[in-house]
Design an enzyme around this catalytic site. Structure first.
Site, PDB file in Angstrom:
ATOM      1  N   SER A 196      21.478   0.972 -24.205  1.00 21.85           N
ATOM      2  CA  SER A 196      20.559   1.970 -24.717  1.00 21.85           C
ATOM      3  C   SER A 196      21.212   2.755 -25.850  1.00 21.85           C
ATOM      4  O   SER A 196      21.644   2.164 -26.844  1.00 21.85           O
ATOM      5  CB  SER A 196      20.084   2.868 -23.575  1.00 21.85           C
ATOM      6  OG  SER A 196      18.929   3.573 -23.934  1.00 21.85           O
ATOM      7  N   ASP A 306      11.223  -4.768 -22.275  1.00 20.94           N
ATOM      8  CA  ASP A 306      11.755  -3.421 -22.450  1.00 20.94           C
ATOM      9  C   ASP A 306      10.810  -2.654 -23.367  1.00 20.94           C
ATOM     10  O   ASP A 306      10.778  -2.872 -24.575  1.00 20.94           O
ATOM     11  CB  ASP A 306      13.159  -3.480 -23.057  1.00 20.94           C
ATOM     12  CG  ASP A 306      13.848  -2.128 -23.076  1.00 20.94           C
ATOM     13  OD1 ASP A 306      13.148  -1.098 -22.943  1.00 20.94           O
ATOM     14  OD2 ASP A 306      15.081  -2.096 -23.219  1.00 20.94           O
ATOM     15  N   HIS A 337      14.226  -2.040 -18.936  1.00 28.01           N
ATOM     16  CA  HIS A 337      15.406  -1.446 -19.582  1.00 28.01           C
ATOM     17  C   HIS A 337      16.602  -1.573 -18.630  1.00 28.01           C
ATOM     18  O   HIS A 337      17.051  -0.593 -18.033  1.00 28.01           O
ATOM     19  CB  HIS A 337      15.091   0.015 -19.911  1.00 28.01           C
ATOM     20  CG  HIS A 337      15.973   0.644 -20.927  1.00 28.01           C
ATOM     21  ND1 HIS A 337      16.152   0.143 -22.200  1.00 28.01           N
ATOM     22  CD2 HIS A 337      16.742   1.761 -20.866  1.00 28.01           C
ATOM     23  CE1 HIS A 337      16.963   0.935 -22.874  1.00 28.01           C
ATOM     24  NE2 HIS A 337      17.355   1.920 -22.089  1.00 28.01           N
TER      25      HIS A 337
END
Length: 643
Positions: A196, A306, A337
């Site tokens: 991320s 995602d 994610h």
């Protein structure tokens, strides 16, 4: 504690039986050990050096008159120093004191001297015994670093770059007492890894071309903050940058308020256009760096479902790296994610593959990692294949065309055929519900039942000819699989369920173990699945930076890429195309109320298909669509009605 390896046990036994009056004349020089193409755990994790330094950056993001300093927490083998220099694995993050890292949300834990006793994730436990230093870096403006976060901008990028520069003698650092800190224990070769925001920082620093960064492993990472918060002029969230800056900054709120106010003023939420604010935060081709400057190799991991960091962030980055010949590898999953450490049944393979990747790029171990297939792809729940690249090299582009009777096929619609809807804000569920029933907010088209499995691998293109009765409208294109089937349930728990059972990776101490809970993939049987999604503001059809309203009553071409996918439509299912206005599931915008007329004869969605079973990587380059309604397979050479 892990049992001693046989060779190490023999050394320990020899030392234990030696007499105190006859020590060895010369102590053995500590060295990294390699067996079977992998570095071995010969250094003590418990005895490792744990320290921290403050690296001077080149920015003053909080405008206090002093250059911001980056807090760097270090763990490295006790033997490392001028006599044994080790490479570095860096996880730079803004999340060490708020949301934490990993599936179990681990945070840093400090001792009385301010050194970290618990480093989040397994990287330290596993790699320090194998001759690496691991650095947990607090992004500028977060945790114990100076400054203000600017969400992908100058401070974010140059703070991380300064750490690489320090490792290579090009930047200064101090210890807590103000004394100089010199990285005389490292080779200067560095990797950056993270999921991320952490992986985004790796992309950003690599795009500067900084010398010494040998490889990056961006996981679910952003390559363009515009793509993260925009799709062709459609805004996902308003004032997102300032909100995120406030979230990751745990200092008193007022300290960085001016920075957040500036971001709100510059983000262009009034238009949705690409501007200088987004160019600063674009690592594909931006103001601070771009893909053409990348010197590091790249091992990318992303999932096609995602919808936090949407997968166009990896597909466009991957394509740009390929065009420049950057050495690269990729894993493409089906969950949301999620870190590859938490892909069901893949944890051991992930750790070993990452180990070999780092060994090759940082220790120079010749282990054949680059001779293996470049891409691993999940083609069903916890079902993976390896192939030479991604997207599938032998995909065939098929133009699926909507018709006035609601069908979708290879034959163009009759001339002057149209379909009409109104741009209102609808949820995605409402857009795909009851597709055989008229809905004023969308039009829908479906194929007949598929005569064989069709795997989509890559990025579909929506290619429409429309006219409006107002200057603009938001358009949504959805590619849908209609048919009851068990699929990855990425909507629930990001697609995984965490179990109570643990497994361990690396060495442990009482303060920091390398053990983590196992996971399984969530699977659900549903009657349909939205496979690909794409959005555009019609006034941005020709340019992301300059809006051009479509003259009312005039047809114009609107062509854009949806999000990429890798998905198999099963035999007997139907493929659907839904065209609608504003998508309330993914955008905070309101519908414009424009009436949208679609010229069906000149509209289509182009889909990259791989024919046959997805469980093999068979050459399909000789397959060709014949048409308008047939496809010919390489073997057997049978022709059939396609849609």
């Amino acid at each position: 504690m892990s049992p001693l390896r046989p060779a190490l046990a023999a050394v320990v036994l020899t030392l234990a039986t030696a007499t105190a009056t006859a020590p060895p004349a010369h102590a053995a020089t500590p060295a990294v050990t390699v067996e079977d193409g992998r570095t071995q755990p010969v250094f003590s994790y418990a005895d490792a050096v744990r320290e921290h330094v403050y690296v001077e950056s080149t920015v003053d993001s909080d405008l206090d008159g002093a250059l911001d300093k980056v807090r760097v927490d270090i763990i490295r083998p006790k033997e490392s120093g001028p006599g044994l220099k080790v490479p570095v694995i860096i996880d730079e993050s803004p999340y060490y004191d708020n949301s934490g890292r990993g599936n179990e949300a681990e945070r840093k834990v400090y001792d009385a001297a301010g050194n970290v006793t618990k480093f989040p994730l397994f990287y330290d436990n596993y790699f320090v015994p194998r001759g690496y230093a691991v650095l947990n870096v607090d992004m500028l403006g977060t945790t114990r670093s100076d400054g203000c976060p600017d969400i992908g901008g100058k401070a974010d990028v140059l703070g991380g770059k300064a750490v690489i520069d320090w490792l290579n003698g090009r930047a200064r650092a101090t210890r807590a007492d103000g004394g100089p800190a010199v990285a005389d224990w490292t080779t200067g070769k560095a990797a950056m890894i993270g999921k991320s925001y952490d992986g985004t920082l790796a992309n950003a620093v690599a795009a500067t071309g900084v010398d010494g960064l040998k490889t990056i492993v961006p996981i679910s990472a952003i390559s363009s903050w515009y793509k993260y918060q925009r799709s062709n002029g459609v805004i996902y969230n308003y004032d997102y940058a300032s909100w995120l800056a406030n979230y990751v900054d745990t200092d008193p709120e007022a300290k960085c308020q001016a920075v957040r106010d500036r971001m709100d003023a510059e983000d262009g939420d009034d238009t949705g256009n690409y501007n200088a604010f987004w160019a600063e935060r674009d690592y594909l081709k931006g103001l601070l760096g771009d893909a053409s400057k990348v010197r590091a190799s790249v091992f990318a991991v992303h999932t096609v479902n995602d919808l936090n960091v949407k997968p166009d962030n990896f597909s466009t980055w991957w394509k740009a790296l390929a065009e420049r010949g950057v050495p690269r590898k990729i894993w493409v999953g089906q969950t949301q994610h999620v870190d590859p450490f938490d892909f069901e049944g893949r944890r051991g393979l992930w750790v070993d593959t990452l180990h070999r990747w780092f060994d090759y790029w940082l220790h120079g171990v010749r282990n054949g990692i680059l001779q293996e297939p470049r891409a691993d792809v999940e083609v069903g729940p916890a079902q993976w294949i390896s192939q030479r690249d991604w997207p599938a090299p032998f995909a065939i582009k098929a133009s699926l065309r909507p018709a006035a009777d609601g069908s979708l096929g290879l034959r163009p619609a009759a001339k002057d055929s149209t379909a009409t809807f109104t741009d209102v804000a609808l949820s995605e569920n409402d857009m795909v519900a009851d597709v055989g029933t008229a809905n004023p907010g969308r039009v829908a088209f479906t194929t007949g039942e598929l005569p064989l499995d069709l795997r989509l691998s890559g990025t579909p293109t929506a290619d429409l000819r429309v006219k409006l009765d107002k200057p603009t409208a938001n358009l949504t294109a959805l590619l849908v699989d209609f048919g009851e089937s068990a699929r990855v349930d990425w909507r629930r728990g990001q697609g995984i369920t965490t179990l109570t059972e643990e497994d361990c990776w690396g060495e442990s101490t009482a303060a920091d173990d390398g053990c983590y809970r196992k996971v399984v993939t969530n699977v659900a049987t549903r009657p349909l699945e939205v496979v690909a999604r794409g959005w555009i503001d019609v006034q941005n059809r020709d340019s992301l930076s300059e809006a051009a309203p479509l003259p009312a009553g005039t047809y114009g071409k609107v062509k854009w890429l949806t999000l990429p996918q890798d998905y198999t439509f099963r035999k007997g299912h139907r493929i659907g195309l839904v065209i609608a206005g504003t998508d309330a599931t993914y955008s905070e915008e309101s519908g414009t109320g424009a009436t949208v007329t679609v010229d069906l004869a000149k509209s289509s969605v182009v889909v990259p298909f791989v024919l046959g079973t997805p469980l093999t990587d068979m050459p399909q380059d000789k397959a060709r669509f014949h048409g308008p309604d047939r496809v010919e397979l390489p073997q057997p050479e049978a022709k059939f009605q396609f849609f």
